[in-house]
Design an enzyme around this catalytic site. Structure first.
Site, PDB file in Angstrom:
ATOM      1  N   ASP A 195      41.422  -0.632  15.777  1.00  0.00           N
ATOM      2  CA  ASP A 195      40.712  -0.241  14.258  1.00  0.00           C
ATOM      3  C   ASP A 195      40.249   0.934  14.432  1.00  0.00           C
ATOM      4  OD1 ASP A 195      41.159  -2.956  13.727  1.00  0.00           O
ATOM      5  OD2 ASP A 195      39.301  -3.497  13.460  1.00  0.00           O
ATOM      6  N   HIS A 241      39.573  -0.665  19.733  1.00  0.00           N
ATOM      7  CA  HIS A 241      39.425   0.623  18.976  1.00  0.00           C
ATOM      8  C   HIS A 241      39.895   1.845  19.406  1.00  0.00           C
ATOM      9  CE1 HIS A 241      36.387  -2.248  17.740  1.00  0.00           C
ATOM     10  NE2 HIS A 241      36.456  -1.883  16.544  1.00  0.00           N
TER      11      HIS A 241
END
Length: 790
Positions: free
Chosen positions: A104, A256
């Site tokens: 993400d 991430h």
């Protein structure tokens, strides 16, 4: 008193002047429009950059602990993949011993390439849920990501919690990200992950309508089974532990690749992949996981997976199963070959990594071109705004440095010139010639002559009527008679402009020193005597007097009064000590007559004949000084329109004069001194810095609205405070009343902006090769004798 017939100068027929004025006015309008368009473009670039950085339109609200009573239990208890085929909500899980690596918040120029390298080295695909603003800022990374065979999903454009947003804002967040992907990699996608989402059981009554709406538009929403919590930076071992599914379960695992410092993620990822492979896990994308689930369901229903073996193309029913319906009703255009053994979704196995990108659609037509335009616009903003910020830092430091230098040198100048022992030499007592060029000065000429009648120094007065169409000449004669003045000559000439009128006066002068003034100016009784004293020094060729605003009782007049005291006279003290005075004011200045003739007289080459002659005096080897005690009171423009016209002419004329004398940069002696000291100072502080100074105000307003109002306001007040200190000191040196400084904050908000626009307008005129003529301002005659000025 005598009247003489002037020698013929350059004549301008009224009809030609009228046509020229009309043509000039017609040319100015496009330049004003161009200036406004440039300002609009800059504002747009700043807003775009602010939007990309979540400064404009940012929303940091994150919903938590909301009820999920309206969300179906089968969704809350279901898998991490949510779609709405046929309008019905369906959830899917990742098959056993299968991991869909998801990342993400990217792309990030530091961490995403490192993660891509690890994935490539381990022959593993990933699904990257990207933020549209980051995609548009780093398009090359997204292109590499796709080319490597990874999959992309949308993570909104500005990373906002969509449960708080309107339908229009949600649509913009999705559409703008699609455009960014189209511009960066030539694709769109059907995958979506909401910012701040986690597992499916976290769906609440506020986010559920968002997922339904996006599902109906063809998006597949993706949640998390297993969260590495790498954003907490708990250490490599804990990241690996938390990212490991329990009991051989399949999982959508969250990492991430942006949003902070991700070195621990990078270190953990390679080890994690090797560990999970050793446990027998395979890696796939979200689309690959969907296809595996569908294939398993078909086999469980007795279907053989024939469609996969036949190499069915994305865009068919199977493509919809893999990635959901196409957002916006687009048809699938991906032409990649599917695997032949029905075991799609395994990295490095049949079908290859590219077969896992079934969620992607090839961007075509308007979407593609709009996307490229967006990426190009962002690239411009990415270069422009930081460049402007750096430039403004330089401007800010320069402005502060100039204030400091002015204060130091002005104080030194004041102390030097006001010492009891200071003297220019023997007192100058010989008569001088005062030249008064006049064009339609019926309102002012009588006051001007009355002030000269009170002069304590012997003078002759030469009024040069430059083709006035009113009674200027007759009023001058009548005033001279009424004041008992026998030392006045009125010379009439056909309209030829102010420089020609001054040259006519110089040629007609009887004395070696000539004083030049405007027809709307009044002198203090000792002004001429004070003005000519520096000529006791044989090196001095010209002297600048101290011009004061007489009509200062209006707002515009008060603003100009502050400008004259601080911006002009404080500057002149500095330039005097540096021996590079750029301008002798037309309202009050004195010259050696022979020096003026030696340099060719007042030139018509520029609109700033006072600046032109001053620089010419420097180049002729003469010293130019400032005499603060020689005071004259002039009528400043009374309306904004007249003020604009005057300052437009001044600014443009100054640029013309600097360009005309550009060779002084390479000259030797006094001319070279002005070229290498005075000219750079004028260019930097009177042209370049003011041109960019409006950007400081624009950035300040931008910061107040979108970033930190308090910090921006404090910074603006600090600069204003420094300017007030400088202005107060200038007022003290000139013995002016401080009450006018109460107008300074308003001056900074309104008057200064107008002066910036005037200068920008002048620069555009200069760059486009425009020409202006000398303009006459409307006078009221309200500036009377100096004794009446308060």
């Amino acid at each position: 008193m005598a009247t003489t017939t002037p020698s013929r100068g350059r004549r301008r027929a009224p009809s030609r002047m009228t046509r020229a004025a009309g043509k000039a006015a017609a040319l100015q309008k496009p330049r004003v429009i161009l200036a406004l368009l440039l300002l609009l473009a800059l504002t747009s670039v700043m807003l775009l950059d602010g939007y990309l950085r979540a400064e404009v339109g940012g929303d940091e609200r994150v919903r938590s602990n909301a009820s999920s009573s309206k969300v179906p239990d089968k969704i809350l208890d279901g898998g991490p993949i949510l779609s709405f085929r046929g309008g019905e909500a369906q959830s899917q899980s990742v098959p056993e011993k299968t991991i869909a690596l998801t990342f993400d918040d990217g792309p990030n120029p530091t961490w995403t390439p490192q993660i891509l390298k690890i994935l490539e080295e381990n022959d593993v695909p990933g699904t990257f849920f990207v933020v549209g603003s980051m995609v548009s800022r780093y398009p090359s990374i997204v292109k590499d990501l796709v080319n490597q065979g990874n999959e992309i999903g949308i993570h909104t454009f500005t990373h906002v919690d969509l449960s708080y947003q309107s339908d229009d804002r949600i649509a913009r967040e999705m559409d703008q990200t699609q455009l960014a992907l189209a511009g960066a990699a030539g694709i769109t996608t059907t995958l979506f992950r909401a910012p701040y989402s986690s597992e499916a059981d976290a769906i609440d009554n506020y986010s559920w309508p968002v997922y339904k709406k996006l599902g109906e538009e063809g998006y597949t929403s993706v949640f998390v089974d297993t969260d590495s919590d790498d954003w907490k930076r708990p250490g490599v071992s804990k990241i690996i532990k938390w990212a490991t599914p329990s009991k051989n379960k399949g999982a959508s695992v969250l990492f991430h690749d942006a949003g902070g410092e991700r070195s621990q993620t990078v270190k953990a990822l390679g080890t994690y992949i090797k560990k999970m492979k050793a446990k027998g896990y395979t890696f796939t994308t979200i689309s690959g996981a969907i296809r595996q689930t569908e294939s398993a369901n078909q086999q469980a229903n007795g279907q053989t997976g024939q469609a996969a073996q036949n190499g069915q193309q994305p865009g068919s029913e199977q493509s919809e199963q893999a990635g959901g319906q196409v957002p916006g009703g687009q048809q699938g255009q991906q032409g990649q070959q599917q695997g032949q053994n029905g075991q799609l979704g395994q990295s490095g196995q049949a079908g290859g990594v590219n077969s896992l990108q079934a969620a992607h659609r090839t961007a075509t037509g308007t979407t593609l071109y709009e996307g490229k335009a967006l990426v190009a616009a962002v690239a411009v903003a990415e270069w422009t705004v930081p460049g402007l910020a750096a430039g403004l830092a330089v401007v800010g430091v320069s402005v502060m440095g100039r204030f400091g230098m002015m204060l130091i040198l002005a104080r030194r100048h004041y102390r030097q010139r006001n010492k009891r022992r200071f003297s220019w030499g023997p007192t100058v007592t010989q008569p001088v010639s005062v030249i008064v060029p006049a064009y339609n000065e019926k309102e002012c000429i009588a006051n001007t002559l009355e002030s000269l009648a009170k002069s304590t120094h012997p003078i002759e007065i030469i009024v040069v009527d430059d083709g006035s169409t009113d009674d200027t000449s007759q009023i001058a004669r009548d005033a001279a008679r009424s004041f008992g003045m026998t030392n006045v000559r009125v010379i009439r000439q056909e309209n030829a402009g102010k420089p020609a009128a001054l040259n006519n006066g110089v040629r007609s002068a009887s004395y070696d020193i000539v004083v030049m003034m405007d027809g709307d100016t009044v002198f203090e009784p000792d002004a001429v005597h004070q003005l000519v004293q520096p000529f006791a020094d044989p090196e001095v060729g010209a002297v600048a007097g101290n011009a004061k605003v007489g009509n200062r009782n209006t707002i515009i007049g008060a603003w100009q009064h502050i400008e004259y005291v601080m911006g002009f006279n404080l500057d002149r003290r500095m330039y005097d000590l540096l021996r590079c005075m750029p301008t002798i004011p037309g309202a009050i200045g004195a010259f050696r007559r022979d020096a003026v003739l030696e340099v060719g007289g007042m030139s018509e080459d520029t609109l700033a004949e006072d600046t032109d002659i001053t620089i010419a005096m420097h180049r002729g080897g003469w010293r130019v000084v400032y005499q603060e005690h020689a005071r004259a009171w002039t009528e400043a423009p009374a309306s904004l329109k007249q003020l604009w016209s005057q300052r437009y002419r001044w600014s443009y004329g100054t640029m013309q004069a600097l360009w005309k004398h550009r060779k002084s940069l390479t000259d030797k002696g006094p001319s070279g001194r002005f070229g290498r000291v005075g000219m750079p100072l004028v260019v930097i502080f009177q042209i370049v810095t003011p041109v960019f100074a409006p950007l400081i105000d624009v950035f300040t307003a931008y910061s107040m609205i979108f970033i930190d109002f308090k910090a921006a306001l404090l910074a603006w007040l600090a600069v204003l405070g420094l300017q007030l200190v400088c202005a107060a000191y200038a007022f003290r040196l000139d013995r002016e009343k401080y009450r006018y400084l109460l107008m300074m904050p308003l001056q900074q908000l309104a008057y200064r902006q107008m002066m910036y626009l005037v200068l920008i307008h002048s620069c555009i005129t200069a760059l486009t090769g425009g020409r202006l003529r000398w303009q006459k301002l409307k006078r009221t005659g309200e500036v009377g004798t100096p004794a009446g000025v308060s």
